[in-house]
Scaffold this motif. Structure first.
Motif, PDB file in Angstrom:
ATOM      1  N   LEU A   2      24.037 -38.573  85.250  1.00 33.43           N
ATOM      2  CA  LEU A   2      24.305 -37.302  84.571  1.00 33.43           C
ATOM      3  C   LEU A   2      25.452 -36.556  85.225  1.00 33.43           C
ATOM      4  CD1 LEU A   2      20.743 -35.950  83.717  1.00 33.43           C
ATOM      5  CD2 LEU A   2      22.422 -36.938  82.183  1.00 33.43           C
ATOM      6  N   LYS A   3      25.475 -36.555  86.546  1.00 35.90           N
ATOM      7  CA  LYS A   3      26.541 -35.844  87.251  1.00 35.90           C
ATOM      8  C   LYS A   3      27.897 -36.483  86.974  1.00 35.90           C
ATOM      9  CE  LYS A   3      27.612 -33.804  91.663  1.00 35.90           C
ATOM     10  NZ  LYS A   3      27.220 -33.664  93.046  1.00 35.90           N
ATOM     11  N   LYS A   4      27.917 -37.802  86.864  1.00 37.73           N
ATOM     12  CA  LYS A   4      29.161 -38.517  86.603  1.00 37.73           C
ATOM     13  C   LYS A   4      29.691 -38.231  85.192  1.00 37.73           C
ATOM     14  CE  LYS A   4      31.102 -43.111  86.477  1.00 37.73           C
ATOM     15  NZ  LYS A   4      30.803 -44.520  86.318  1.00 37.73           N
ATOM     16  N   ASN A   5      28.811 -37.960  84.265  1.00 34.09           N
ATOM     17  CA  ASN A   5      29.185 -37.755  82.860  1.00 34.09           C
ATOM     18  C   ASN A   5      28.966 -36.329  82.381  1.00 34.09           C
ATOM     19  OD1 ASN A   5      29.898 -40.515  82.301  1.00 34.09           O
ATOM     20  ND2 ASN A   5      27.726 -40.970  82.482  1.00 34.09           N
ATOM     21  N   LYS A   6      28.967 -35.369  83.277  1.00 36.49           N
ATOM     22  CA  LYS A   6      28.606 -34.000  82.890  1.00 36.49           C
ATOM     23  C   LYS A   6      29.525 -33.400  81.829  1.00 36.49           C
ATOM     24  CE  LYS A   6      30.941 -32.165  86.923  1.00 36.49           C
ATOM     25  NZ  LYS A   6      30.732 -31.651  88.248  1.00 36.49           N
ATOM     26  N   TYR A   7      30.827 -33.684  81.885  1.00 37.05           N
ATOM     27  CA  TYR A   7      31.733 -33.107  80.896  1.00 37.05           C
ATOM     28  C   TYR A   7      31.612 -33.814  79.549  1.00 37.05           C
ATOM     29  CZ  TYR A   7      33.676 -30.606  84.823  1.00 37.05           C
ATOM     30  OH  TYR A   7      33.828 -29.793  85.911  1.00 37.05           O
ATOM     31  N   LYS A   8      31.370 -35.110  79.563  1.00 43.11           N
ATOM     32  CA  LYS A   8      31.142 -35.837  78.309  1.00 43.11           C
ATOM     33  C   LYS A   8      29.904 -35.288  77.607  1.00 43.11           C
ATOM     34  CE  LYS A   8      32.807 -40.069  80.300  1.00 43.11           C
ATOM     35  NZ  LYS A   8      32.395 -41.382  80.783  1.00 43.11           N
ATOM     36  N   ILE A   9      28.845 -35.118  78.377  1.00 43.39           N
ATOM     37  CA  ILE A   9      27.593 -34.601  77.813  1.00 43.39           C
ATOM     38  C   ILE A   9      27.793 -33.177  77.293  1.00 43.39           C
ATOM     39  CG2 ILE A   9      25.233 -33.892  78.386  1.00 43.39           C
ATOM     40  CD1 ILE A   9      25.240 -36.317  80.388  1.00 43.39           C
ATOM     41  N   LEU A  54      36.409 -27.792  76.963  1.00 43.52           N
ATOM     42  CA  LEU A  54      35.553 -28.897  77.400  1.00 43.52           C
ATOM     43  C   LEU A  54      36.196 -30.254  77.102  1.00 43.52           C
ATOM     44  CD1 LEU A  54      31.998 -27.692  76.304  1.00 43.52           C
ATOM     45  CD2 LEU A  54      32.895 -27.849  78.634  1.00 43.52           C
ATOM     46  N   GLY A  55      36.938 -30.324  76.008  1.00 47.30           N
ATOM     47  CA  GLY A  55      37.598 -31.570  75.637  1.00 47.30           C
ATOM     48  C   GLY A  55      38.563 -32.062  76.694  1.00 47.30           C
ATOM     49  N   VAL A  56      39.279 -31.143  77.315  1.00 46.72           N
ATOM     50  CA  VAL A  56      40.211 -31.523  78.384  1.00 46.72           C
ATOM     51  C   VAL A  56      39.456 -32.209  79.517  1.00 46.72           C
ATOM     52  CG1 VAL A  56      41.697 -30.596  80.208  1.00 46.72           C
ATOM     53  CG2 VAL A  56      41.956 -29.787  77.862  1.00 46.72           C
ATOM     54  N   PHE A  57      38.375 -31.613  79.960  1.00 45.56           N
ATOM     55  CA  PHE A  57      37.631 -32.169  81.078  1.00 45.56           C
ATOM     56  C   PHE A  57      36.899 -33.449  80.687  1.00 45.56           C
ATOM     57  CE2 PHE A  57      38.423 -27.840  82.324  1.00 45.56           C
ATOM     58  CZ  PHE A  57      38.955 -28.044  83.587  1.00 45.56           C
ATOM     59  N   CYS A  58      36.439 -33.522  79.454  1.00 44.54           N
ATOM     60  CA  CYS A  58      35.811 -34.739  78.957  1.00 44.54           C
ATOM     61  C   CYS A  58      36.815 -35.898  78.966  1.00 44.54           C
ATOM     62  CB  CYS A  58      35.270 -34.514  77.551  1.00 44.54           C
ATOM     63  SG  CYS A  58      34.583 -35.979  76.771  1.00 44.54           S
ATOM     64  N   LEU A  59      38.016 -35.647  78.475  1.00 46.82           N
ATOM     65  CA  LEU A  59      39.039 -36.691  78.456  1.00 46.82           C
ATOM     66  C   LEU A  59      39.437 -37.120  79.864  1.00 46.82           C
ATOM     67  CD1 LEU A  59      41.314 -35.470  75.550  1.00 46.82           C
ATOM     68  CD2 LEU A  59      40.139 -37.658  75.676  1.00 46.82           C
ATOM     69  N   ARG A  60      39.563 -36.155  80.762  1.00 50.09           N
ATOM     70  CA  ARG A  60      39.898 -36.499  82.153  1.00 50.09           C
ATOM     71  C   ARG A  60      38.788 -37.336  82.768  1.00 50.09           C
ATOM     72  NH1 ARG A  60      44.774 -35.966  84.831  1.00 50.09           N
ATOM     73  NH2 ARG A  60      43.835 -35.115  86.685  1.00 50.09           N
ATOM     74  N   GLU A  61      37.566 -36.975  82.496  1.00 45.10           N
ATOM     75  CA  GLU A  61      36.429 -37.721  83.025  1.00 45.10           C
ATOM     76  C   GLU A  61      36.372 -39.121  82.408  1.00 45.10           C
ATOM     77  OE1 GLU A  61      32.369 -35.733  83.916  1.00 45.10           O
ATOM     78  OE2 GLU A  61      32.203 -36.608  81.908  1.00 45.10           O
ATOM     79  N   PHE A  62      36.588 -39.205  81.109  1.00 44.73           N
ATOM     80  CA  PHE A  62      36.515 -40.470  80.381  1.00 44.73           C
ATOM     81  C   PHE A  62      37.621 -41.431  80.792  1.00 44.73           C
ATOM     82  CE2 PHE A  62      37.460 -43.127  76.641  1.00 44.73           C
ATOM     83  CZ  PHE A  62      36.227 -43.730  76.472  1.00 44.73           C
ATOM     84  N   SER A  63      38.824 -40.910  80.980  1.00 46.72           N
ATOM     85  CA  SER A  63      39.971 -41.769  81.280  1.00 46.72           C
ATOM     86  C   SER A  63      40.085 -42.116  82.759  1.00 46.72           C
ATOM     87  CB  SER A  63      41.265 -41.103  80.821  1.00 46.72           C
ATOM     88  OG  SER A  63      41.576 -40.007  81.664  1.00 46.72           O
ATOM     89  N   GLY A  64      39.294 -41.468  83.576  1.00 46.34           N
ATOM     90  CA  GLY A  64      39.424 -41.708  85.009  1.00 46.34           C
ATOM     91  C   GLY A  64      40.757 -41.221  85.534  1.00 46.34           C
ATOM     92  N   ARG A  65      41.278 -40.216  84.924  1.00 43.58           N
ATOM     93  CA  ARG A  65      42.551 -39.605  85.275  1.00 43.58           C
ATOM     94  C   ARG A  65      43.745 -40.535  85.046  1.00 43.58           C
ATOM     95  NH1 ARG A  65      39.093 -38.100  89.498  1.00 43.58           N
ATOM     96  NH2 ARG A  65      38.376 -35.985  89.238  1.00 43.58           N
TER      97      ARG A  65
END
Length: 133
Positions: A2-9, A54-65
């Motif tokens: 959950l912590k790893k995917n918090k922005y996606k969630i 939230l989309g910005v942080f979700c994308l950063r989290e998803f793409s691994g920067r």
């Protein structure tokens, strides 16, 4: 996990909330004493401000920067604007007591742009907040 995917969630949850709120019927819901002109435009602005933020942080989290900040900003804002337009079309086409409104789509778009600007302002440059997620 959950912590790893918090922005996606958070992002997916927010978009489900926006979709449900936009396509559900609120006919018969009375708000006595609450008569603020154009309050719905402020709600639309807020929905899409948060969505793009939230989309910005979700994308950063998803793409691994792996995606540059500039591309992340562009993708997030274009997604939020397109989603807002699609929701307005769906309100027009699928609901009986809601209408699609060009001014709602405009408020959605302005909110999305403001959300991106807020992220840039808060997390870029000499800000005390760091871009790293």
């Amino acid at each position: 996990m959950l912590k790893k995917n918090k922005y996606k969630i958070a992002f997916i949850s927010w978009m489900v909330f926006v979709t449900y709120s936009s396509l559900s019927s609120f006919e018969g819901v009375d708000t006595p004493g609450l008569n603020i002109p154009h309050l719905d435009k402020a709600v639309h602005f807020t929905f899409y401000f948060v969505a793009s933020f939230l989309g910005v942080f979700c994308l950063r989290e998803f793409s691994g920067r792996a995606i540059s900040k500039k591309k992340v900003f562009l993708i997030a804002v274009l997604f939020a604007i397109a989603f807002g337009i699609i929701i307005e079309v769906l309100q027009y086409a699928l609901t009986t007591d809601r209408q699609g409104d060009v001014w709602d789509a405009f408020a959605n778009s302005i909110g999305a742009l403001a959300g991106i600007m807020a992220v840039k302002f808060l997390f870029s440059g000499n800000s005390r907040l760091k871009w790293e997620i």
